[in-house]
Design an enzyme around this catalytic site. Structure first.
Site, PDB file in Angstrom:
ATOM      1  N   ASP A   1     -10.294   4.007 -12.119  1.00 40.63           N
ATOM      2  CA  ASP A   1      -9.800   5.324 -11.712  1.00 40.63           C
ATOM      3  C   ASP A   1      -8.333   5.319 -11.308  1.00 40.63           C
ATOM      4  O   ASP A   1      -7.706   6.384 -11.259  1.00 40.63           O
ATOM      5  CB  ASP A   1     -10.626   5.846 -10.526  1.00 40.63           C
ATOM      6  CG  ASP A   1     -12.072   6.083 -10.897  1.00 40.63           C
ATOM      7  OD1 ASP A   1     -12.317   6.761 -11.903  1.00 40.63           O
ATOM      8  OD2 ASP A   1     -12.965   5.576 -10.181  1.00 40.63           O
TER       9      ASP A   1
ATOM     10  N   HIS B   1     -14.410  -2.296  -6.429  1.00 38.56           N
ATOM     11  CA  HIS B   1     -15.502  -2.030  -7.362  1.00 38.56           C
ATOM     12  C   HIS B   1     -16.643  -2.960  -7.023  1.00 38.56           C
ATOM     13  O   HIS B   1     -16.430  -4.137  -6.708  1.00 38.56           O
ATOM     14  CB  HIS B   1     -15.051  -2.248  -8.813  1.00 38.56           C
ATOM     15  CG  HIS B   1     -15.959  -1.629  -9.816  1.00 38.56           C
ATOM     16  ND1 HIS B   1     -17.188  -2.161 -10.137  1.00 38.56           N
ATOM     17  CD2 HIS B   1     -15.809  -0.508 -10.573  1.00 38.56           C
ATOM     18  CE1 HIS B   1     -17.759  -1.392 -11.051  1.00 38.56           C
ATOM     19  NE2 HIS B   1     -16.955  -0.393 -11.332  1.00 38.56           N
TER      20      HIS B   1
END
Length: 397
Positions: free
Chosen positions: A328, A274
Site C-alpha cells: 500500500d 505486514h
C-alpha cells in the site's frame, strides 16, 4: 464478580486453550495458487516469481494462470481476451441502479452492490458445469472495471462511457474513467499494478471469498462478500490512508517528528508492516520503480520525497522488528499519477484481486468442505429468566 472475571480471563489465555486470535498462523486449507516467503521477501503465483510476471506478462494472462493453473497457449489467451472484451458492457438496469446511489457514497459500497446484483442476471447455479464456471469468470473479470468507472462518472452527474473494443483491458479502464485514451506507458504501468495486486494467499478478503464459496453459493455472491471485506482500512483501504498521512507530514524533514509522535502514541504507520513479510514487500519495491517511471515521464509527485524520507526513517528505527513498507505504501502515489481519484484506490485493488478471489473459488469447489470454526464461550453459563415486572435492576449491576 472478581472470581467470575478471573475464570473468563483463564478461558481467554491462548496458552491454556490454544486460542489464536485472527487465526494467525493457523492453516485452514491447502492451496496451489500463491506462495509467500516472508523472510526472503518472495511472492510467486503458481510458481512464477511476481517480478517476472510484472515485467513480462499481462493482467489477463496472469488471471488465466491464477484461475486455471497454467499459462495459456497463444490461442487460449486470444480466446480469453476476446471473451472478456465481448462482456465488458453492463445492463442498463445496473446503470440505472447506480443512478439511485447517493453521490456521497463510497465507491466500494457501490461496487459491492453491483457485484451482488450480477447474481440476479445470471442466477443459475451450475457450479459443477465447466462452461458456467468459465462464463462466470469472464463476466466478473470483464464487468467489474466497467462498474467502477461507471459509478465514478454517474456520481459526477455524467453518463457512463461505453467500453472501446479497440483498447486492451487496462487501457480501456483508464479510458472509461478519465474520458481520454491513456498514454501507452500509463496503460502498461497500470496493467503491471493489476498483476501485483491480483493475488496474495489467504488474506482477509480471500478468506471471506473461500468461506462464502464453501456454502456453494454463486460466484457473484462470493465476489461481493470479498469486496465488502476488502473495503476495511486494515485491508484494501490502507492505500487511501497512506496518501493522507504523507500529506499530513507535508515535507521530508517532518518525517522524523511524525514518526516520533506515532511511535509514542502507538499509532499505526499506514503502509508499513505486514503479517507475512519481515522484509520490504516485494510488490512495494516494484511499485516504487513504477512510480519513478511515471515521474520521469510526467513529472514528480511532491509526496514521493516525503515517502522516501519516511521509509528511510522507519526502516532505520523499525526494521529490526520486521516492519517495512508493504504494497500500500507506494501504490497510491502510482494511482494518483495515473489520474485515479483517491477513493477509487480500493475499487482498483478489487478490479485486480477479483482474479485471485475467483482462483480460490475454483480451488474451493474442487475439494469443498464448508467452513465452520469453533469458538471459546466466555459468557455466563446459566441464567434464570424473570418476567419484566420482576426485573427491578439491571442484571449486571
Amino acid at each position: 464478580m472478581l472470581a467470575e472475571q478471573k475464570t473468563i480471563d483463564q478461558h481467554l489465555d491462548p496458552i491454556t486453550i490454544g486460542l489464536r486470535p485472527g487465526l494467525e498462523g493457523v492453516p485452514v486449507t491447502q492451496s496451489a495458487i500463491c506462495d509467500i516467503d516472508g523472510i526472503k521477501g518472495e511472492l510467486k503465483y503458481r510458481g512464477y516469481p511476481i517480478a517476472d510476471l510484472a515485467a513480462q506478462s499481462s493482467f489477463l494472462e496472469t488471471t488465466y494462470l491464477l484461475i486455471w493453473g497454467n499459462l495459456p497457449s497463444p490461442q487460449q489467451l486470444r480466446d480469453f481476451e476476446r471473451e472478456v472484451q465481448m462482456h465488458r458492457r453492463v445492463s442498463f438496469r445496473v446503470r440505472d441502479m447506480m443512478k439511485c446511489f447517493p453521490a456521497s457514497g463510497h465507491p466500494m459500497d457501490a461496487l459491492q452492490s453491483c457485484a451482488a446484483s450480477l447474481g440476479l442476471f445470471y442466477s443459475r447455479r451450475a457450479i459443477d458445469n465447466p462452461q458456467y464456471v468459465y462464463d462466470a469468470v469472464v463476466r466478473l473479470i470483464a464487468k467489474i472495471p466497467t462498474m467502477v468507472a461507471a459509478f465514478q462518472l454517474i456520481r459526477k452527474g455524467q453518463d457512463p462511457i461505453q467500453p472501446r473494443d479497440d483498447l486492451a483491458y487496462s487501457a480501456n479502464f483508464l479510458y472509461m474513467l478519465t474520458e481520454r485514451e491513456p498514454d501507452p506507458l500509463s496503460a502498461r504501468i497500470f496493467d503491471r499494478c493489476l498483476i501485483l495486486h491480483a493475488e496474495h494467499s489467504l488474506n482477509a478478503s480471500t478468506f471471506s471469498a473461500r468461506v462464502t464459496a464453501s456454502t456453494l453459493t454463486d460466484p457473484y455472491a462470493v465476489v461481493a462478500s470479498a469486496v465488502g471485506t476488502l473495503a476495511g482500512p486494515l485491508h484494501g483501504g490502507a492505500n487511501e490512508d497512506v496518501i493522507k498521512m504523507l500529506e499530513d507530514i507535508r515535507l521530508p524533514e517532518n518525517s522524523s517528528s511524525y514518526l516520533d509522535k506515532a511511535i509514542a502514541h502507538k499509532q499505526k504507520i499506514m503502509g508499513f508492516g505486514h503479517r507475512e513479510y519481515k522484509v520490504k514487500d516485494p510488490r512495494a519495491s516494484i511499485l516504487q520503480g513504477l512510480a519513478e517511471e511515471l515521474f520521469a515521464r510526467f513529472g514528480k509527485d511532491e509526496m514521493y520525497d516525503v515517502a522516501r524520507a519516511l521509509e528511510k526513517e522507519a526502516s532505520n528505527r523499525l526494521g529490526a522488528k520486521g516492519i517495512y513498507p508493504n504494497v500500500d505504501f507506494y501504490s497510491g502515489l502510482v494511482y494518483r499519477k495515473l489520474g485515479i481519484p483517491r477513493d477509487l484506490f480500493t475499487p482498483v485493488f478489487a478490479i485486480s484481486r477479483v482474479a485471485g478471489w475467483l482462483a480460490h473459488w475454483r480451488e474451493q469447489l474442487g475439494a469443498n468442505r464448508i467452513f465452520r470454526p469453533s469458538q471459546i464461550y466466555t459468557g455466563v453459563k446459566t441464567r434464570k429468566w424473570k418476567p419484566a415486572e420482576e426485573r427491578s435492576t439491571p442484571e449486571n449491576s
